[in-house]
Structures are given as structure tokens and as C-alpha cells.
Design an enzyme around this catalytic site. Structure first.
Site, PDB file in Angstrom:
ATOM      1  N   LYS A  10      -6.977  -4.900   6.961  1.00 20.02           N
ATOM      2  CA  LYS A  10      -7.774  -3.735   7.360  1.00 20.02           C
ATOM      3  C   LYS A  10      -9.250  -4.090   7.258  1.00 20.02           C
ATOM      4  O   LYS A  10      -9.643  -4.982   6.496  1.00 20.02           O
ATOM      5  CB  LYS A  10      -7.445  -2.515   6.483  1.00 20.02           C
ATOM      6  CG  LYS A  10      -7.744  -2.677   4.985  1.00 20.02           C
ATOM      7  CD  LYS A  10      -9.181  -2.421   4.604  1.00 20.02           C
ATOM      8  CE  LYS A  10      -9.480  -2.683   3.144  1.00 20.02           C
ATOM      9  NZ  LYS A  10     -10.942  -2.642   2.838  1.00 20.02           N
ATOM     10  N   ASP A 137      -6.057   1.774  -1.387  1.00 13.51           N
ATOM     11  CA  ASP A 137      -5.919   1.345   0.008  1.00 13.51           C
ATOM     12  C   ASP A 137      -4.476   1.383   0.508  1.00 13.51           C
ATOM     13  O   ASP A 137      -4.242   1.282   1.710  1.00 13.51           O
ATOM     14  CB  ASP A 137      -6.459  -0.080   0.183  1.00 13.51           C
ATOM     15  CG  ASP A 137      -7.968  -0.135   0.332  1.00 13.51           C
ATOM     16  OD1 ASP A 137      -8.573   0.887   0.705  1.00 13.51           O
ATOM     17  OD2 ASP A 137      -8.551  -1.206   0.065  1.00 13.51           O
TER      18      ASP A 137
END
Length: 284
Positions: A10, A137
Site C-alpha cells: 500500500k 493498517d
């Protein structure tokens, strides 16, 4: 039974923390997307015992309960009283401790995979809420698509796909401890990025405006400790990136390019300055 889950890296197109909660946890306001640099997580369930084993082809990863993939398997095993063990093999392509969410994405892959193998029937939102117990996350990584992320990381609002773009990732030869950076936050001194403007730019498919309003509130904190980050940003812009920014708590920096030919030039130029450079695209 076994399967293989893709665990993409990401990047944070926008990262802000407006305040922290009474327990000290940060409130996040972020725009995140996933790119086609990915680990591959092979998950095999075992009926003979309940042991969880993790192996990887990286010498930098712990293979015990410190590993986030291990924690994901243990979380589902204990919460749902599953009487099977798990073998997890991780093929690492995402750099470790890089600000690219590799460990969180591996954990999210285990949550998705075991949800399927153990037929738990959990929704992505339920998996995301469980994932928050592992790392902030992990909820985003359960979804693995462009999203607005709020709360402690568990409030995920998927967004439309990004306009056509290419991403050059550059990781300097340092590893960053996320807790050590978060401990430095002084909320009265932060320069908050325009997350609302970034959301509008994504919605309007306006890559020029996206590049203008991107921002990472933590970048000055990490860059103060590791000046290589600023140097890589400057090189990315010098070679032609439309925008350059640190991802997460760093140290990886990425350059965003609206044209593939320019991204290729940036990639070729950066290889002379940095050993770990990747040319990738955001996932659709």
C-alpha cells in the site's frame, strides 16, 4: 486444504492524524491505494494438530508470534475455537519496515484466506474490525483497494479507481520503527494536508489536482531523522515525477507519474541513486 492469497503493498496518497484518543492511539484520516508489488501468502490448514507455523524466504522476518501473519491465524483460531493448525509460507517481494504495509498485508491475506478455508462467513468489515487488533493498517489491507481510511484505521470507505497513473517506489537503505516516529508527534506543530481536497480530486479523476494536494503529515518527522528521504524526493522530481511523497512512516518514497514513458525515465534514473527501486501501477 490450502490456497494462495496475494498481499499487495500500500501507499499513502494522503496521511493525516488530526488528534489522538485518550488511550494514546492516533485518529487517522488517510487516502490509501494498493499497488502491484505484492507478497504471496500460501496458507495450508492441518487437521492433526493446532500448531501455527510461519516460514518465509526473507531473513528479515520473525517466524514466531511477532509475525503479523502468525497473529492473524492465532486470532481467528482462538476467537472461533478452530481445532486445526496452519502452515503459512510467505514469498516476500515487499521490502520490510519500508512504510509499504507488507506485514499488515500478509496478515490481511491470512484473515481472508482462513475465513475461506475455515468457512467462517465473515464480511470484509468484520475481518477489518478483527484486523485492527493486529495493526492499524490491517483493516485497509483486508480491502486492498483505493479507500478513505478513518478512525483508528478500521473505518474504510472504498473510493472510485484512480485516474491512470504509474508509481516509482524508492526505498533508501534504512528501516524505520513506526512507534518511534509516532512518539514524536506534537499535534500543535503539525502541518495538516488537505485530505478533503485529495478526496475530491480522486472523485473527479483529476490527477493534476491529486498531485497538487497530496501530503503526509509524518514526513517531516521521519525526514528529520533520515535526510535520505528528502534527497530521494528531490531526485524523483528532478527526473520528472509529477509528485513525490513518503509513504506511511517511511522510509520509502514514491513518485507519481501520469504517463508511462515518464515513469520509465524516472525509474531508470532512480536506479542510479537507490538499490531498491520499483515501477508499479495502482491496482484497479
Amino acid at each position: 486444504m490450502q490456497l494462495i492469497e496475494k498481499a499487495p503493498a500500500k501507499i499513502n496518497l494522503g496521511l493525516d492524524t488530526p488528534y489522538h484518543h485518550q488511550d494514546g492511539a492516533e485518529e487517522w484520516n488517510m487516502v490509501m491505494t494498493s499497488v502491484d508489488l505484492a507478497d504471496y501468502v500460501e496458507i495450508q490448514t492441518l487437521t492433526k494438530h493446532k500448531r501455527i507455523r510461519v516460514a518465509s524466504d526473507s531473513g528479515f522476518l520473525p517466524n514466531d508470534q511477532r509475525n503479523l501473519a502468525y497473529q492473524a491465524a492465532h486470532l481467528l483460531q482462538t476467537k472461533f475455537n478452530v481445532g486445526e493448525g496452519v502452515n503459512i509460507r510467505i514469498k516476500k517481494n515487499i521490502p520490510v519496515a519500508a512504510g509499504l504495509g507488507g506485514g499488515s498485508s500478509d496478515a490481511a491475506a491470512v484473515l481472508r484466506g482462513l475465513n475461506q478455508l475455515w468457512q467462517l462467513g465473515l464480511t470484509w468489515q468484520e475481518l477489518a474490525e478483527l484486523g485492527l487488533q493486529i495493526d492499524s493498517d490491517v483493516p485497509y489491507c483486508v480491502y486492498g483497494r483505493t479507500a478513505h481510511v478513518r478512525g483508528r484505521g478500521e473505518r474504510i470507505t472504498p473510493l472510485s479507481k484512480l485516474p491512470a497513473a504509474w508509481v516509482v517506489l524508492a526505498k533508501p537503505k534504512v528501516s524505520v520503527s513506526t512507534p518511534s516516529i509516532l512518539q514524536q508527534i506534537r499535534y500543535d506543530e503539525l502541518a495538516h494536508p488537505d485530505i478533503d481536497g485529495l478526496l475530491r480530486a480522486v472523485r473527479d479523476q483529476d490527477i493534476e489536482e491529486m498531485c497538487a494536494v497530496m501530503g503526509n503529515v509524518l514526513e517531516p518527522l521521519t525526514a528529520h531523522r533520515y535526510p535520505e528521504i528528502t534527497q530521494l524526493k528531490q531526485q524523483l522530481m528532478r527526473f520528472g515525477a509529477d509528485a513525490a511523497q513518503m509513504s506511511g512512516t517511511g522510509p520509502t518514497v514514491f513518485g507519481l507519474c501520469s504517463k508511462q514513458s515518464r515513469a520509465q525515465r524516472v525509474f531508470n534514473g532512480m536506479k542510479g541513486f537507490c538499490r531498491e527501486v520499483y515501477l508499479v501501477r495502482p491496482l484497479p
